[in-house]
Design a protein around this motif. Structure first.
Motif, PDB file in Angstrom:
ATOM      1  N   LYS A  46      50.157  24.374  62.872  1.00 18.14           N
ATOM      2  CA  LYS A  46      50.898  23.223  62.339  1.00 18.14           C
ATOM      3  C   LYS A  46      50.131  22.765  61.111  1.00 18.14           C
ATOM      4  O   LYS A  46      48.959  22.433  61.196  1.00 18.14           O
ATOM      5  CB  LYS A  46      51.003  22.122  63.387  1.00 18.14           C
ATOM      6  CG  LYS A  46      51.817  22.571  64.603  1.00 18.14           C
ATOM      7  CD  LYS A  46      52.234  21.433  65.485  1.00 18.14           C
ATOM      8  CE  LYS A  46      53.311  20.580  64.932  1.00 18.14           C
ATOM      9  NZ  LYS A  46      54.609  21.205  64.722  1.00 18.14           N
ATOM     10  N   SER A  47      50.771  22.783  59.969  1.00 16.51           N
ATOM     11  CA  SER A  47      50.055  22.543  58.716  1.00 16.51           C
ATOM     12  C   SER A  47      50.905  21.786  57.716  1.00 16.51           C
ATOM     13  O   SER A  47      52.082  21.534  57.938  1.00 16.51           O
ATOM     14  CB  SER A  47      49.626  23.885  58.119  1.00 16.51           C
ATOM     15  OG  SER A  47      50.749  24.694  57.885  1.00 16.51           O
ATOM     16  N   MET A  48      50.270  21.417  56.606  1.00 15.19           N
ATOM     17  CA  MET A  48      50.958  20.753  55.504  1.00 15.19           C
ATOM     18  C   MET A  48      50.769  21.592  54.250  1.00 15.19           C
ATOM     19  O   MET A  48      49.674  22.080  53.975  1.00 15.19           O
ATOM     20  CB  MET A  48      50.398  19.349  55.289  1.00 15.19           C
ATOM     21  CG  MET A  48      51.082  18.596  54.162  1.00 15.19           C
ATOM     22  SD  MET A  48      50.419  16.924  53.929  1.00 15.19           S
ATOM     23  CE  MET A  48      51.316  16.048  55.200  1.00 15.19           C
ATOM     24  N   LEU A  49      51.837  21.768  53.498  1.00 15.45           N
ATOM     25  CA  LEU A  49      51.782  22.495  52.234  1.00 15.45           C
ATOM     26  C   LEU A  49      51.307  21.569  51.120  1.00 15.45           C
ATOM     27  O   LEU A  49      51.277  20.350  51.279  1.00 15.45           O
ATOM     28  CB  LEU A  49      53.165  23.053  51.888  1.00 15.45           C
ATOM     29  CG  LEU A  49      53.804  23.967  52.937  1.00 15.45           C
ATOM     30  CD1 LEU A  49      55.188  24.410  52.464  1.00 15.45           C
ATOM     31  CD2 LEU A  49      52.935  25.169  53.227  1.00 15.45           C
ATOM     32  N   GLU A  50      50.963  22.141  49.986  1.00 13.86           N
ATOM     33  CA  GLU A  50      50.524  21.348  48.834  1.00 13.86           C
ATOM     34  C   GLU A  50      51.584  20.346  48.404  1.00 13.86           C
ATOM     35  O   GLU A  50      51.275  19.295  47.878  1.00 13.86           O
ATOM     36  CB  GLU A  50      50.183  22.272  47.655  1.00 13.86           C
ATOM     37  CG  GLU A  50      48.908  23.067  47.841  1.00 13.86           C
ATOM     38  CD  GLU A  50      47.662  22.224  47.670  1.00 13.86           C
ATOM     39  OE1 GLU A  50      47.113  22.165  46.563  1.00 13.86           O
ATOM     40  OE2 GLU A  50      47.240  21.598  48.652  1.00 13.86           O
ATOM     41  N   SER A  51      52.847  20.677  48.634  1.00  8.63           N
ATOM     42  CA  SER A  51      53.948  19.786  48.260  1.00  8.63           C
ATOM     43  C   SER A  51      54.041  18.558  49.160  1.00  8.63           C
ATOM     44  O   SER A  51      54.771  17.622  48.870  1.00  8.63           O
ATOM     45  CB  SER A  51      55.274  20.552  48.340  1.00  8.63           C
ATOM     46  OG  SER A  51      55.527  20.942  49.687  1.00  8.63           O
ATOM     47  N   GLY A  52      53.320  18.579  50.286  1.00  8.09           N
ATOM     48  CA  GLY A  52      53.389  17.488  51.250  1.00  8.09           C
ATOM     49  C   GLY A  52      54.340  17.778  52.390  1.00  8.09           C
ATOM     50  O   GLY A  52      54.430  17.002  53.341  1.00  8.09           O
ATOM     51  N   ASP A  53      55.053  18.902  52.324  1.00  4.99           N
ATOM     52  CA  ASP A  53      55.967  19.289  53.402  1.00  4.99           C
ATOM     53  C   ASP A  53      55.185  19.835  54.589  1.00  4.99           C
ATOM     54  O   ASP A  53      54.178  20.535  54.420  1.00  4.99           O
ATOM     55  CB  ASP A  53      56.942  20.368  52.930  1.00  4.99           C
ATOM     56  CG  ASP A  53      57.905  19.859  51.869  1.00  4.99           C
ATOM     57  OD1 ASP A  53      58.193  18.643  51.859  1.00  4.99           O
ATOM     58  OD2 ASP A  53      58.362  20.674  51.042  1.00  4.99           O
ATOM     59  N   CYS A  54      55.655  19.542  55.787  1.00  2.49           N
ATOM     60  CA  CYS A  54      55.058  20.093  56.996  1.00  2.49           C
ATOM     61  C   CYS A  54      55.627  21.488  57.222  1.00  2.49           C
ATOM     62  O   CYS A  54      56.786  21.747  56.925  1.00  2.49           O
ATOM     63  CB  CYS A  54      55.385  19.219  58.206  1.00  2.49           C
ATOM     64  SG  CYS A  54      54.719  17.553  58.071  1.00  2.49           S
ATOM     65  N   MET A  55      54.797  22.373  57.732  1.00  5.83           N
ATOM     66  CA  MET A  55      55.261  23.734  58.015  1.00  5.83           C
ATOM     67  C   MET A  55      54.586  24.255  59.268  1.00  5.83           C
ATOM     68  O   MET A  55      53.376  24.154  59.413  1.00  5.83           O
ATOM     69  CB  MET A  55      54.966  24.663  56.842  1.00  5.83           C
ATOM     70  CG  MET A  55      55.509  26.056  57.024  1.00  5.83           C
ATOM     71  SD  MET A  55      55.350  27.013  55.504  1.00  5.83           S
ATOM     72  CE  MET A  55      56.197  28.500  55.975  1.00  5.83           C
ATOM     73  N   ASP A  56      55.386  24.802  60.172  1.00  6.98           N
ATOM     74  CA  ASP A  56      54.861  25.475  61.351  1.00  6.98           C
ATOM     75  C   ASP A  56      54.793  26.963  61.032  1.00  6.98           C
ATOM     76  O   ASP A  56      55.815  27.593  60.765  1.00  6.98           O
ATOM     77  CB  ASP A  56      55.776  25.253  62.557  1.00  6.98           C
ATOM     78  CG  ASP A  56      55.751  23.821  63.053  1.00  6.98           C
ATOM     79  OD1 ASP A  56      54.916  23.032  62.562  1.00  6.98           O
ATOM     80  OD2 ASP A  56      56.556  23.491  63.930  1.00  6.98           O
ATOM     81  N   ILE A  57      53.586  27.525  61.033  1.00  6.79           N
ATOM     82  CA  ILE A  57      53.394  28.919  60.649  1.00  6.79           C
ATOM     83  C   ILE A  57      52.995  29.724  61.881  1.00  6.79           C
ATOM     84  O   ILE A  57      51.930  29.482  62.450  1.00  6.79           O
ATOM     85  CB  ILE A  57      52.301  29.048  59.568  1.00  6.79           C
ATOM     86  CG1 ILE A  57      52.649  28.174  58.356  1.00  6.79           C
ATOM     87  CG2 ILE A  57      52.116  30.505  59.166  1.00  6.79           C
ATOM     88  CD1 ILE A  57      51.523  28.027  57.353  1.00  6.79           C
ATOM     89  N   PRO A  58      53.826  30.676  62.309  1.00  9.66           N
ATOM     90  CA  PRO A  58      53.437  31.522  63.443  1.00  9.66           C
ATOM     91  C   PRO A  58      52.159  32.293  63.100  1.00  9.66           C
ATOM     92  O   PRO A  58      52.067  32.921  62.037  1.00  9.66           O
ATOM     93  CB  PRO A  58      54.630  32.468  63.613  1.00  9.66           C
ATOM     94  CG  PRO A  58      55.776  31.752  62.956  1.00  9.66           C
ATOM     95  CD  PRO A  58      55.163  30.987  61.818  1.00  9.66           C
TER      96      PRO A  58
END
Length: 98
Positions: A46-58
């Motif tokens: 569970k992470s955050m991209l540089e843009s500020g969007d949250c992203m769940d990365i398998p």
């Protein structure tokens, strides 16, 4: 050979950004937060991209990881997850005292 979680762990502990390449060739810089496991067994960063969007990365989709020198501030927006659906893999309290 280190597992992906073992490679990400120092970045999470030191609040460092990581550069990752996914198995489809996509590259991105993420602010790592926590690793969770679905009840079915799939592990997710569970992470955050540089843009500020949250992203769940398998985890299994991450091909390469580079820990960057830049730090990040934790934003709890991306830390939310359903405890009925996921188990916390890292960081657990025991991981801080090894």
């Amino acid at each position: 050979m280190k597992t992906t979680i073992q490679k990400i762990t120092p970045a999470i502990i030191a609040s460092r950004k990581i550069s990752i390449q996914l198995d489809d060739g996509k590259e991105m810089v993420v602010h790592p937060h926590v690793v969770v496991k679905k009840k079915q067994g799939d592990e997710i960063l569970k992470s955050m991209l540089e843009s500020g969007d949250c992203m769940d990365i398998p985890i299994e989709k991450i091909k390469t990881i580079s820990i960057l020198a830049e730090n990040f501030a934790i934003d709890t927006t991306c830390l939310n997850f359903d405890y009925q659906e996921y188990d916390l893999v890292f960081p657990r309290k025991a991981d801080w005292f090894e």
